[in-house]
Design an enzyme around this catalytic site. Structure first.
Site, PDB file in Angstrom:
ATOM      1  N   LYS A 110      -8.127  27.647 -47.563  1.00 14.23           N
ATOM      2  CA  LYS A 110      -7.013  28.236 -46.825  1.00 14.23           C
ATOM      3  C   LYS A 110      -6.385  27.234 -45.844  1.00 14.23           C
ATOM      4  O   LYS A 110      -5.216  27.351 -45.494  1.00 14.23           O
ATOM      5  CB  LYS A 110      -7.468  29.478 -46.069  1.00 14.23           C
ATOM      6  CG  LYS A 110      -8.111  30.573 -46.909  1.00 14.23           C
ATOM      7  CD  LYS A 110      -7.133  31.212 -47.880  1.00 14.23           C
ATOM      8  CE  LYS A 110      -7.679  32.490 -48.494  1.00 14.23           C
ATOM      9  NZ  LYS A 110      -8.803  32.280 -49.417  1.00 14.23           N
TER      10      LYS A 110
HETATM   11  C1  LIG Z   1      -9.060  32.870 -50.582  1.00 11.59           C
HETATM   12  C2  LIG Z   1     -10.125  32.282 -51.393  1.00 11.59           C
HETATM   13  C3  LIG Z   1     -10.132  32.401 -52.796  1.00 11.59           C
HETATM   14  C4  LIG Z   1      -9.088  33.199 -53.545  1.00 11.59           C
HETATM   15  O1  LIG Z   1      -7.827  32.603 -53.492  1.00 11.59           O
HETATM   16  P1  LIG Z   1      -6.511  33.479 -53.833  1.00 11.59           P
HETATM   17  O2  LIG Z   1      -5.386  32.579 -53.518  1.00 11.59           O
HETATM   18  O3  LIG Z   1      -6.581  34.678 -52.940  1.00 11.59           O
HETATM   19  O4  LIG Z   1      -6.605  33.853 -55.266  1.00 11.59           O
HETATM   20  C5  LIG Z   1     -11.146  31.772 -53.489  1.00 11.59           C
HETATM   21  N1  LIG Z   1     -12.128  31.107 -52.853  1.00 11.59           N
HETATM   22  C6  LIG Z   1     -12.165  30.988 -51.516  1.00 11.59           C
HETATM   23  C7  LIG Z   1     -13.292  30.256 -50.874  1.00 11.59           C
HETATM   24  C8  LIG Z   1     -11.169  31.558 -50.744  1.00 11.59           C
HETATM   25  O5  LIG Z   1     -11.208  31.434 -49.420  1.00 11.59           O
END
Ligand SMILES: *Cc1c(COP(=O)(O)O)cnc(C)c1O
Length: 493
Positions: A110
């Protein structure tokens, strides 16, 4: 180039789309057209920051080059991401390359978007002539919350409020959030799961009366969830960059295509890969990997999206999601930008808990996507096998992707070069990761970190190690229908 809503309302500029987050009709903003990338050779030899500037300026048409430069230079520093590579690739084999998206300050992917979003947003606010304070409201399945708090902390003219599902995040994730520093931050736990928290936030956004009340107090709401265009556009960059790196290292030839595997929750990360493909990155197959919450696997194989099913709390909690919001953008695109159709499906999802796409849309979807899922036991097996075979330690989310990729290769025999998106540091979900490779799993989260370091030789990320002694600042818990009150309290209204 402007941004229109997937539900049909009028187009707005890039900066307006970023300020608003969600369109007034409840739809998501998408670009009116997709810019074509210049050839790969124009990117070869450029740093991640320079690649980012080229990609972002193609989308943020009302930003000046100086404004784009400013945002990129603030966000993607070696200091914050450990090196100038920002998103390094780890070669497991001649075909499998892991794209590590977790070298930012919170050890999860993120950060790739949320380190730059506050700068995109403050520039956008200035351009839109907004003098109010912007309050960022976030529903998080764990990682977004911390990354938003860290990205927005002490950014002038902004506040950031985070809601997380009380029983749906790891202890370390919780600790990361409730210890957050900064004078413009607030955190509360919601009694429910991620979807409850997300629905609560969405209903606040569309509550005109409540928004008018905030406005009287000089506050406008915006979203840092992966529905905001300012979150999505920086994610396109690392797929472009991964392509350039593969060419630079001679792993693929210019013009040769590759596959991408993404561990998926809200469908933001994989959608960014699809958008990169639309711009000309030669991605052949996009492989959508899910955990036991396999609503997308079923949807992609049958065309039936059905959220009326058990919700599983898994060891890959950031993917514990039954409503993948960004899927709406994908469906809008492959249905030929049919906002009526898309609105209908989303309405059915809301009222009946399911919708069926038509045969045309299904076959278009299946041309682009392949989907698979795995359960917790398979995830743990994959962590162990990957560690034994390649001396590479994957986190639980990345392991879901590795497992589904393995199943894909077994099923299809496709031997193309493949990029596997790695979304979190193995330290972030240390208890499960250590349990997969060692008999000795201490009770205490921080002893677990030390144990992983001893076992693997990878140093404990500083931001996680120091949580041990950090005081907890936020203890508020609320039911989903009391989130409006929680917002007021956290904003001191
Ligand atoms: C948010 C997240 C995901 C999923 O990503 P999306 O964009 O919501 O599909 C997968 N792995 C981790 C560690 C995340 O923080």
């Amino acid at each position: 180039m402007n941004y229109k809503s997937t539900r049909g309302s009028a187009a707005v500029s890039a900066s307006a789309a970023i300020v608003k987050g969600l369109a007034p009709d409840g739809g998501l903003y998408v670009p009116e057209s997709f810019p074509a990338l210049e050839g790969v050779s124009t990117f070869v030899g450029l740093s991640y920051r320079e690649r980012a500037k080229k990609v972002l300026s193609a989308f943020l048409r009302d930003f000046t080059p100086e404004e784009v430069d400013h945002c990129v230079e603030k966000a993607y520093t070696a200091e914050k991401f450990g090196s100038d590579e920002i998103a390094p690739m780890h070669r497991l084999s001649s075909t499998a390359h892991v794209l590590e998206l977790w070298h930012g300050p919170t050890c999860a992917f993120k950060d790739m978007a949320l380190q730059i979003l506050p700068h995109l947003l403050t520039v956008s606010m200035r351009k839109s002539g907004i003098r109010d304070e912007v309050a960022i409201l976030v529903a998080t399945s764990g990682d977004t919350g911390k990354a938003a708090l860290e990205g927005f902390r002490d950014v002038d003219g902004t506040r950031v409020l985070v809601f997380f599902p009380r029983d749906g995040v790891s202890n370390i994730q919780r600790k990361q959030m409730v210890t957050q520093e900064g004078k413009n931050v607030g955190v509360a736990a919601v009694e429910g799961n991620f979807d409850d928290a997300q629905n609560g936030v969405k209903s606040i956004f569309t509550d005109a009366e409540y928004n008018a009340f905030l406005k009287e107090n000089g506050i406008v709401l915006s979203s840092a969830n992966s529905i905001n265009w300012g979150r999505l556009v920086p994610q396109i960059v690392y797929y472009v960059s991964a392509w350039v790196s593969l060419v630079e290292k001679g792993e693929i030839k210019e013009g040769e295509s590759f596959n991408v595997v993404v561990p998926t929750g809200n469908f933001g990360n994989i959608l960014a890969a699809y958008y990169a493909k639309k711009m000309g990155v030669p991605i052949a197959r996009l492989i959508c990997a899910s955990n036991a919450n396999d609503v997308l696997t079923e949807f992609i194989s049958t065309g039936v999206y059905n959220r009326k099913r058990d919700f599983h709390l898994t060891i890959s909690p950031s993917m514990d999601i039954l409503i993948s919001s960004n899927l709406e953008r994908f469906l809008y695109d492959i249905s030929g930008e049919d906002s009526e159709k898309v609105s209908g499906w989303m309405e059915e999802l809301k009222t009946d808990g399911e919708y069926h796409v038509d045969a045309d849309t299904l076959s278009k979807m299946q041309e682009i996507l392949w989907a698979g899922s795995c359960d917790d036991a398979e995830t743990l097996d994959t962590i162990r096998e990957t560690y034994e075979k390649y001396a590479y330690l994957a986190d639980t989310h990345t392991a879901v992707a590795l497992r589904v990729y393995d199943n894909y290769v077994k099923k299809t025999g496709d031997a193309a070069v493949t990029v596997i998106a790695s979304t979190a540091s193995p330290y972030k979900f240390g208890q499960s990761v250590l349990g997969a490779i060692s008999e000795n799993v201490p009770e205490d989260d921080f002893e677990i970190l030390e144990e992983i370091e001893k076992e693997s030789g990878l140093p404990v990320p500083k931001a996680l190690g120091e949580l041990r002694t950090k005081p907890e600042r936020f203890g508020m818990t609320c039911p989903p229908d009391k989130m409006r009150d929680a917002v007021k309290t956290l904003l001191d209204l």
